[in-house]
Each structure stands twice: as C-alpha cells, then as structure tokens.
Design an enzyme around this catalytic site. Structure first.
Site, PDB file in Angstrom:
ATOM      1  N   GLU A   1      -8.606  -7.734   5.664  1.00 26.05           N
ATOM      2  CA  GLU A   1      -8.961  -9.144   5.172  1.00 26.05           C
ATOM      3  C   GLU A   1      -7.918  -9.840   5.645  1.00 26.05           C
ATOM      4  O   GLU A   1      -8.078 -11.120   5.837  1.00 26.05           O
ATOM      5  CB  GLU A   1      -9.499  -8.908   3.816  1.00 26.05           C
TER       6      GLU A   1
ATOM      7  N   GLY B   1     -12.111   0.087  -2.433  1.00 25.26           N
ATOM      8  CA  GLY B   1     -11.971  -1.427  -2.971  1.00 25.26           C
ATOM      9  C   GLY B   1     -13.048  -1.288  -4.222  1.00 25.26           C
ATOM     10  O   GLY B   1     -12.719  -1.210  -5.294  1.00 25.26           O
ATOM     11  N   GLY B   2     -14.414  -1.603  -4.117  1.00 24.76           N
ATOM     12  CA  GLY B   2     -15.311  -1.965  -5.003  1.00 24.76           C
ATOM     13  C   GLY B   2     -15.266  -0.743  -6.156  1.00 24.76           C
ATOM     14  O   GLY B   2     -15.419  -1.214  -7.193  1.00 24.76           O
TER      15      GLY B   2
ATOM     16  N   GLY C   1     -16.887  -3.038   2.058  1.00 24.77           N
ATOM     17  CA  GLY C   1     -17.766  -3.655   1.260  1.00 24.77           C
ATOM     18  C   GLY C   1     -18.962  -4.074   1.733  1.00 24.77           C
ATOM     19  O   GLY C   1     -19.765  -4.828   1.063  1.00 24.77           O
TER      20      GLY C   1
ATOM     21  N   ASN D   1      -7.588  -0.467  -4.142  1.00 28.10           N
ATOM     22  CA  ASN D   1      -7.276  -1.749  -3.814  1.00 28.10           C
ATOM     23  C   ASN D   1      -8.196  -2.811  -4.544  1.00 28.10           C
ATOM     24  O   ASN D   1      -9.230  -2.950  -4.265  1.00 28.10           O
ATOM     25  CB  ASN D   1      -7.390  -1.979  -2.179  1.00 28.10           C
ATOM     26  N   TRP D   2      -7.773  -3.427  -5.630  1.00 30.15           N
ATOM     27  CA  TRP D   2      -8.370  -4.339  -6.331  1.00 30.15           C
ATOM     28  C   TRP D   2      -8.787  -5.492  -5.926  1.00 30.15           C
ATOM     29  O   TRP D   2      -9.572  -6.342  -6.394  1.00 30.15           O
ATOM     30  CB  TRP D   2      -7.631  -4.646  -7.786  1.00 30.15           C
ATOM     31  N   LYS D   3      -7.992  -5.998  -4.706  1.00 30.44           N
ATOM     32  CA  LYS D   3      -8.367  -7.115  -3.863  1.00 30.44           C
ATOM     33  C   LYS D   3      -8.335  -8.380  -5.046  1.00 30.44           C
ATOM     34  O   LYS D   3      -7.337  -8.196  -5.878  1.00 30.44           O
ATOM     35  CB  LYS D   3      -9.755  -7.297  -3.470  1.00 30.44           C
TER      36      LYS D   3
ATOM     37  N   HIS E   1      -4.225  -5.126   5.814  1.00 30.97           N
ATOM     38  CA  HIS E   1      -5.663  -4.960   5.570  1.00 30.97           C
ATOM     39  C   HIS E   1      -6.270  -5.903   6.273  1.00 30.97           C
ATOM     40  O   HIS E   1      -5.963  -7.091   6.673  1.00 30.97           O
ATOM     41  CB  HIS E   1      -5.662  -5.221   3.961  1.00 30.97           C
TER      42      HIS E   1
ATOM     43  N   SER F   1     -16.444   1.362   1.728  1.00 33.13           N
ATOM     44  CA  SER F   1     -17.564   1.862   0.934  1.00 33.13           C
ATOM     45  C   SER F   1     -17.236   3.343   0.650  1.00 33.13           C
ATOM     46  O   SER F   1     -18.434   4.260   0.522  1.00 33.13           O
ATOM     47  CB  SER F   1     -18.833   1.684   1.833  1.00 33.13           C
TER      48      SER F   1
ATOM     49  N   GLU G   1      -9.789   2.020   8.108  1.00 31.65           N
ATOM     50  CA  GLU G   1     -10.618   1.258   7.456  1.00 31.65           C
ATOM     51  C   GLU G   1     -11.511   0.365   8.551  1.00 31.65           C
ATOM     52  O   GLU G   1     -11.167  -0.602   9.043  1.00 31.65           O
ATOM     53  CB  GLU G   1     -10.211   0.045   6.371  1.00 31.65           C
TER      54      GLU G   1
HETATM   55  P1  PGA Z   1     -14.432  -1.196  -0.170  1.00 34.85           P
HETATM   56  O1  PGA Z   1     -13.237  -1.716   0.472  1.00 34.85           O
HETATM   57  O2  PGA Z   1     -14.307   0.196  -0.792  1.00 34.85           O
HETATM   58  O3  PGA Z   1     -15.045  -2.117  -1.273  1.00 34.85           O
HETATM   59  O4  PGA Z   1     -15.267  -1.107   1.259  1.00 34.85           O
HETATM   60  C1  PGA Z   1     -12.169  -0.749   0.983  1.00 34.85           C
HETATM   61  C2  PGA Z   1     -10.868  -1.674   1.352  1.00 34.85           C
HETATM   62  O5  PGA Z   1     -11.088  -2.842   1.838  1.00 34.85           O
HETATM   63  O6  PGA Z   1      -9.681  -1.322   0.945  1.00 34.85           O
END
Ligand code: PGA
Length: 251
Positions: A98, A235-236, A174, A9-11, A96, A214, A168
């Site tokens: 967010e 994510g990251g 993050g 997930n590149w956000k 998600h 994470s 998640e």
């Molecule tokens: P993260 O994000 O790996 O940066 O914690 C995961 C996500 O929100 O899908």
C-alpha cells in the site's frame, strides 16, 4: 534458529481507545501461546505510546507500520526511527504494497529506511510481492527476486539477523483471495534462495519469511505447514483478537 512470527498490521484502523482495548485482548490471549511463536502488533503511529504501555511485560512485540527516510529535521508529518525506539518499538514494517502503490515508496527509499531502522536498533519487516498483472504475466518470481535484491543486497549477513521478509501478493491483500499454500511456498523458497546466494545457506535458513494476504484462522494451518512459511503478516484478521490468536495457534 528460525523464529516463527505472527504480526498484525492494523493499517489505518481503530481509534486510540479501541486500539488499546485490542492490544489488551491480544496480551491476555497471548498467554496461551507456545514459546517458539512471537507475536507482533503494528498499530498506527498515534497508538504506539499507549499500546507500548499495554504490552510491557508481555510476550507481544511492538512494531510501526513505516518510518521516515531521514533521521530528523524539517519533514512535516514524518516519524523518525529514534522516535519509535524511544517509546519501545522493536520493529517497523517497510515497503508494504500500500505504501509502494499509494505513497511512491521505491526500493531506493527502502534502502535508506532500512539503513536508518537497523542503525537505530529496529528490526525490519520488509514486504515484497507482485501485483495481479505481474502474476498473470508470469513475472512473479522476477518481481519478488528484484525487490528482495534491490533492498537487502545493500546489507550484511549480520544485518540479516534483524530482518524479516513478508511475501504479500498484492492480489491477495484484503481481497479474500489467498495464495494457495503451494503458490506461497514456491515464492518463499525462491526468496530463501535469493538470500542464500548473497549471504550463505545458514543466514537463509535462519531467515523468517512471513506470508501475508487474506491469511485467516481457516487457512493459516495449511500455509504455515509449508517448510518455508514461518508465519504471517495479518491485516483484516488482526483486528479481532480471537482471530489473530487463532492464527498464531496454527503452527
Ligand atoms: P490482509 O492484509 O490480511 O487484510 O489481506 C495483509 C497485509 O496487507 O499485511
């Protein structure tokens, strides 16, 4: 048969040229991947068209990060499911944390979006997860159970073939703070039971349930070793092709 998936997930990261380069690197490295692991990348909407071109003929599938809750029309700034399928998108992430937290995404809206996505032939990666306050109050099982039921209990066993669930925990996204493998496993097992209750043991057994929050090369192996953890939503670490592939090689 349950499928193992590692999805990136590149956000809201990378410019279009940077995203194209990242996709090229992922495709190149994905050649080493065993056949039972599927790689998915979810770039921003603006990147989907050129990234789809990069992914052509590769083992890497394309996902959106969201879709509109209407089929078409006067919804400025929104992206409809048939726009996504028309450029070769196979998946969309929905719900998600967010989006739930910052954009008022409710379970009711997610039912509509899931309906539209499945009807258009998109697979859905539905995210569920508790926040820190809910975890500290011991409500994590209840929250995740409710989120799963509120959306997926509106669908059929047949629909579940095109649904992936991503657990998640919001406090782990993050933050560098990962759920332990045992913490993640007990929630994954709970989600699988929720699916079994409504759709039967076979559907539950076939359901791919990803962990996200994470997840990185150093902890992926331990997480993926758990019997109910079938991969990750990353994510990251998905922004670096090397790390993303290292995670995918952790099964
Ligand atoms: P993260 O994000 O790996 O940066 O914690 C995961 C996500 O929100 O899908």
């Amino acid at each position: 048969m349950r499928k193992f998936i590692v999805a990136g997930n590149w956000k809201m990261n990378t410019t279009v040229p940077e995203g194209v380069e990242l996709a090229k690197a992922v495709v190149e490295k994905s050649k080493k991947l065993p056949a039972n692991v599927e790689l998915v990348v979810a770039p921003p909407f603006t990147h989907l068209y050129p990234v789809a071109d990069v992914l052509k003929g590769s083992k890497v599938a394309l996902s959106a990060q969201n879709c509109a809750d209407h089929e078409k029309g006067a919804y400025t700034g929104e992206v409809a499911v048939n726009m996504l399928t028309s450029l070769g998108c196979q998946y969309t992430i929905l719900g998600h944390s967010e989006r739930r937290q910052y954009y008022g995404e409710t379970d009711e809206k997610l039912v509509v979006k899931t309906q539209l996505a499945l009807a258009a032939g998109l697979k859905v990666i539905l995210c569920v997860g508790e926040n820190l306050e809910e975890r500290e109050a011991g409500k994590h099982f209840d929250v995740v159970t409710a989120q799963t039921k509120n959306v997926l209990y509106n669908f059929t066993a047949e629909d579940m073939k095109n649904v992936v669930i991503a657990y998640e925990p919001v406090w782990a996204i993050g933050t560098g703070k990962t759920a332990t493998a045992a913490q993640a496993e007990e929630i994954h097992a709970c989600i699988r039971n929720v699916i079994a209750e409504k759709f039967g043991a076979q559907v539950a057994d076939d359901m791919t349930i990803l962990y996200g929050g994470s997840c990185k090369p150093s902890n992926a192996k331990e997480l993926f070793a758990e019997k109910d953890i079938d991969g990750g939503l990353i994510g990251g670490a998905a922004l670096k092709a090397d790390d993303f592939l290292a995670i995918a090689l952790s099964f």
